[in-house]
Motif scaffolding. Structure first.
Motif, PDB file in Angstrom:
ATOM      1  N   LYS A   3      45.496  39.201   4.981  1.00 33.73           N
ATOM      2  CA  LYS A   3      46.547  39.155   3.959  1.00 33.73           C
ATOM      3  C   LYS A   3      46.535  37.793   3.277  1.00 33.73           C
ATOM      4  O   LYS A   3      46.501  36.757   3.932  1.00 33.73           O
ATOM      5  CB  LYS A   3      47.913  39.408   4.599  1.00 33.73           C
ATOM      6  CG  LYS A   3      49.067  39.489   3.582  1.00 33.73           C
ATOM      7  CD  LYS A   3      50.418  39.566   4.264  1.00 33.73           C
ATOM      8  CE  LYS A   3      50.593  40.875   5.018  1.00 33.73           C
ATOM      9  NZ  LYS A   3      51.979  40.965   5.573  1.00 33.73           N
ATOM     10  N   LEU A   5      48.402  35.452   0.077  1.00 33.78           N
ATOM     11  CA  LEU A   5      49.454  35.249  -0.911  1.00 33.78           C
ATOM     12  C   LEU A   5      48.883  34.421  -2.044  1.00 33.78           C
ATOM     13  O   LEU A   5      48.340  33.338  -1.814  1.00 33.78           O
ATOM     14  CB  LEU A   5      50.643  34.526  -0.278  1.00 33.78           C
ATOM     15  CG  LEU A   5      51.737  34.049  -1.246  1.00 33.78           C
ATOM     16  CD1 LEU A   5      52.430  35.227  -1.914  1.00 33.78           C
ATOM     17  CD2 LEU A   5      52.744  33.149  -0.534  1.00 33.78           C
ATOM     18  N   THR A   7      50.036  32.666  -5.516  1.00 39.58           N
ATOM     19  CA  THR A   7      51.119  32.309  -6.432  1.00 39.58           C
ATOM     20  C   THR A   7      50.542  32.119  -7.837  1.00 39.58           C
ATOM     21  O   THR A   7      49.367  31.814  -8.001  1.00 39.58           O
ATOM     22  CB  THR A   7      51.843  31.037  -5.979  1.00 39.58           C
ATOM     23  OG1 THR A   7      50.975  29.907  -6.137  1.00 39.58           O
ATOM     24  CG2 THR A   7      52.276  31.153  -4.515  1.00 39.58           C
ATOM     25  N   MET A  29      49.259  39.777  -1.817  1.00 44.52           N
ATOM     26  CA  MET A  29      50.642  39.614  -2.232  1.00 44.52           C
ATOM     27  C   MET A  29      50.644  38.647  -3.414  1.00 44.52           C
ATOM     28  O   MET A  29      50.287  37.475  -3.261  1.00 44.52           O
ATOM     29  CB  MET A  29      51.497  39.059  -1.092  1.00 44.52           C
ATOM     30  CG  MET A  29      51.460  39.897   0.172  1.00 44.52           C
ATOM     31  SD  MET A  29      52.422  39.153   1.525  1.00 44.52           S
ATOM     32  CE  MET A  29      54.080  39.464   0.904  1.00 44.52           C
ATOM     33  N   MET A  31      52.634  36.564  -6.371  1.00 47.44           N
ATOM     34  CA  MET A  31      53.966  35.992  -6.613  1.00 47.44           C
ATOM     35  C   MET A  31      53.970  35.260  -7.949  1.00 47.44           C
ATOM     36  O   MET A  31      53.040  34.506  -8.261  1.00 47.44           O
ATOM     37  CB  MET A  31      54.331  35.039  -5.483  1.00 47.44           C
ATOM     38  CG  MET A  31      55.730  34.428  -5.595  1.00 47.44           C
ATOM     39  SD  MET A  31      56.159  33.423  -4.132  1.00 47.44           S
ATOM     40  CE  MET A  31      56.429  34.707  -2.904  1.00 47.44           C
ATOM     41  N   ILE A  54      55.713  40.134  -5.844  1.00 49.91           N
ATOM     42  CA  ILE A  54      57.024  39.561  -5.574  1.00 49.91           C
ATOM     43  C   ILE A  54      57.382  38.641  -6.742  1.00 49.91           C
ATOM     44  O   ILE A  54      56.688  37.654  -7.003  1.00 49.91           O
ATOM     45  CB  ILE A  54      57.016  38.735  -4.268  1.00 49.91           C
ATOM     46  CG1 ILE A  54      56.545  39.588  -3.095  1.00 49.91           C
ATOM     47  CG2 ILE A  54      58.402  38.149  -3.999  1.00 49.91           C
ATOM     48  CD1 ILE A  54      56.199  38.778  -1.858  1.00 49.91           C
ATOM     49  N   ILE A  62      60.730  30.235   0.265  1.00 48.75           N
ATOM     50  CA  ILE A  62      59.841  31.402   0.283  1.00 48.75           C
ATOM     51  C   ILE A  62      59.857  32.030   1.673  1.00 48.75           C
ATOM     52  O   ILE A  62      59.573  31.357   2.672  1.00 48.75           O
ATOM     53  CB  ILE A  62      58.389  30.998  -0.082  1.00 48.75           C
ATOM     54  CG1 ILE A  62      58.365  30.333  -1.462  1.00 48.75           C
ATOM     55  CG2 ILE A  62      57.467  32.222  -0.056  1.00 48.75           C
ATOM     56  CD1 ILE A  62      57.043  29.656  -1.786  1.00 48.75           C
ATOM     57  N   LYS A  63      60.165  33.313   1.718  1.00 46.09           N
ATOM     58  CA  LYS A  63      60.169  34.035   2.980  1.00 46.09           C
ATOM     59  C   LYS A  63      59.184  35.195   2.905  1.00 46.09           C
ATOM     60  O   LYS A  63      59.284  36.055   2.036  1.00 46.09           O
ATOM     61  CB  LYS A  63      61.570  34.564   3.296  1.00 46.09           C
ATOM     62  CG  LYS A  63      61.665  35.279   4.639  1.00 46.09           C
ATOM     63  CD  LYS A  63      63.081  35.754   4.918  1.00 46.09           C
ATOM     64  CE  LYS A  63      63.165  36.455   6.270  1.00 46.09           C
ATOM     65  NZ  LYS A  63      64.558  36.928   6.571  1.00 46.09           N
ATOM     66  N   ILE A  64      58.230  35.212   3.808  1.00 43.79           N
ATOM     67  CA  ILE A  64      57.235  36.280   3.889  1.00 43.79           C
ATOM     68  C   ILE A  64      57.303  36.880   5.294  1.00 43.79           C
ATOM     69  O   ILE A  64      57.190  36.154   6.285  1.00 43.79           O
ATOM     70  CB  ILE A  64      55.807  35.761   3.611  1.00 43.79           C
ATOM     71  CG1 ILE A  64      55.723  35.151   2.204  1.00 43.79           C
ATOM     72  CG2 ILE A  64      54.772  36.859   3.804  1.00 43.79           C
ATOM     73  CD1 ILE A  64      55.876  36.124   1.079  1.00 43.79           C
ATOM     74  N   GLU A  65      57.484  38.168   5.362  1.00 42.59           N
ATOM     75  CA  GLU A  65      57.532  38.845   6.656  1.00 42.59           C
ATOM     76  C   GLU A  65      56.122  39.086   7.195  1.00 42.59           C
ATOM     77  O   GLU A  65      55.184  39.320   6.433  1.00 42.59           O
ATOM     78  CB  GLU A  65      58.263  40.192   6.536  1.00 42.59           C
ATOM     79  CG  GLU A  65      59.704  40.100   6.052  1.00 42.59           C
ATOM     80  CD  GLU A  65      60.635  39.492   7.084  1.00 42.59           C
ATOM     81  OE1 GLU A  65      60.213  39.317   8.256  1.00 42.59           O
ATOM     82  OE2 GLU A  65      61.780  39.162   6.722  1.00 42.59           O
ATOM     83  N   LEU A  68      50.252  36.183   7.849  1.00 40.37           N
ATOM     84  CA  LEU A  68      49.679  35.732   6.587  1.00 40.37           C
ATOM     85  C   LEU A  68      48.456  34.890   6.921  1.00 40.37           C
ATOM     86  O   LEU A  68      48.553  33.923   7.676  1.00 40.37           O
ATOM     87  CB  LEU A  68      50.703  34.900   5.806  1.00 40.37           C
ATOM     88  CG  LEU A  68      50.353  34.509   4.365  1.00 40.37           C
ATOM     89  CD1 LEU A  68      50.150  35.736   3.494  1.00 40.37           C
ATOM     90  CD2 LEU A  68      51.455  33.628   3.787  1.00 40.37           C
ATOM     91  N   LYS A 108      53.032  29.969   9.349  1.00 44.65           N
ATOM     92  CA  LYS A 108      52.220  31.176   9.547  1.00 44.65           C
ATOM     93  C   LYS A 108      50.837  30.866  10.120  1.00 44.65           C
ATOM     94  O   LYS A 108      50.042  31.790  10.346  1.00 44.65           O
ATOM     95  CB  LYS A 108      52.050  31.920   8.217  1.00 44.65           C
ATOM     96  CG  LYS A 108      53.356  32.425   7.597  1.00 44.65           C
ATOM     97  CD  LYS A 108      53.936  33.565   8.393  1.00 44.65           C
ATOM     98  CE  LYS A 108      55.152  34.158   7.692  1.00 44.65           C
ATOM     99  NZ  LYS A 108      55.734  35.293   8.461  1.00 44.65           N
TER     100      LYS A 108
END
Length: 328
Positions: A3, A5, A7, A29, A31, A54, A62-65, A68, A108
């Protein structure tokens, strides 16, 4: 499935990176807060099983479940039109935004790649620019909001690497172009192509003898991808070392677009670099990378993209606030 992220995902480079990591079977993901990004750049990704978007400002918490694996921080105004119009936001995304994302990477245990820029070299006194050159930057000039945001970004990234052991990567991006650039964002290629398409004279700021080195987006993305997967934590130049003067480049654009406008000259903006050429020796050695796309091929692809834009997009002006920054 890994995964990532990304931005600035709705921006020019960010959207191409989303495409690349999806092609490499990552769960992506994206953003963005759309302050300079455009939803149309990621419209083709919406609804894909491995893509999640997102809408969020990275200067906020910033909150990522869940897990990551890696972060690519490309959220930042990147053109003179943008960072001169929104200077405070530019400084905040380079400082607060980077701090938030480094904290997320630490929490993470994720690898993070920070998008820096050749602008950290300022108006260079060394040519071509190598990674060990410290630059010639005016901290209080109008361009300082971007230059210093990126220089601080590099510093805090290395602090997190040294103090917290975060796996960091830093790419210094030189002039990059290709489809999905905003036509009127003040950068050389979209500015020239937009003027050609509208039948306007091509505007050169200064005498045109200043130089730039243009890298096609596919080459840039490949270099970034290889850097992320490398074991190197310090800055690496990624760009095309083939240098051309702005005057010669304007003539090249006129030939490409088969238009007959003339070239006009206006005053050079404050602190605009007179030379820009990357030394990519480190990228060649470390990443086995160098650009592959010929400038003629890349410009043709870019021009074909701009020709598909609507009349509204073609004539939208973002230059009205730029003239005030030409002089100190």
């Amino acid at each position: 499935m890994k995964k990532v992220l990304i931005t600035g995902a709705a921006g020019f480079l960010g959207s191409h990176l989303c495409d690349r990591f999806l092609a490499e079977d990552y769960y992506v993901m994206g953003m963005d807060n759309f302050i300079t990004g455009d939803q149309k750049n990621i419209q083709h990704l919406i609804g894909l099983e491995n893509f999640e978007f997102i809408e969020h400002d990275v200067t906020k918490y910033i909150k990522i479940e869940g897990n990551l694996d890696c972060i690519l921080h490309f959220a930042s105004p990147a053109s003179p039109i943008d960072y001169l119009k929104i200077p405070i936001q530019t400084l905040k995304v380079g400082s607060l935004g980077t701090h938030n994302l480094l904290g997320l990477a630490k929490a993470k245990n994720a690898r993070i790649l920070i998008a820096s820029t050749s602008e950290v070299y300022g108006d260079p006194l060394v040519h071509p620019q190598t990674e060990n050159y410290y630059g010639n930057v005016n901290t209080i000039g109008p361009r300082g909001v971007y230059d210093e945001a990126k220089r601080f970004q590099e510093s805090i990234t290395m602090a997190y690497h040294r103090f917290h052991g975060v796996e960091t990567r830093i790419v210094r991006i030189f002039n990059t172009y290709g489809p999905r650039m905003r036509l009127n964002d003040g950068r050389v290629i979209p500015a020239f192509m937009g003027q050609a398409l509208r039948g306007e004279d091509l505007t050169i700021f200064g005498d045109g003898m200043q130089t730039r080195s243009f890298c096609y987006v596919d080459d840039q993305v490949e270099g970034i991808y290889r850097l992320l997967l490398s074991d190197y934590s310090y800055p690496v130049n990624i760009g095309n070392p083939h240098e051309i003067s702005i005057k010669d480049f304007a003539e090249e654009i006129l030939g490409l677009t088969e238009t007959t406008q003339k070239v006009i000259y206006k005053e050079l903006p404050v602190d605009d670099p007179l030379q820009r050429q990357p030394d990519i020796s480190l990228a060649k050695k470390l990443l086995n990378w160098e650009p592959k796309v010929d400038r003629k091929e890349g410009l043709n692809k870019t021009f074909e993209y701009f020709k598909t834009l609507s009349t509204e997009e073609l004539y939208k002006s973002e230059h009205k606030d730029f003239k005030q920054h030409i002089k100190k």
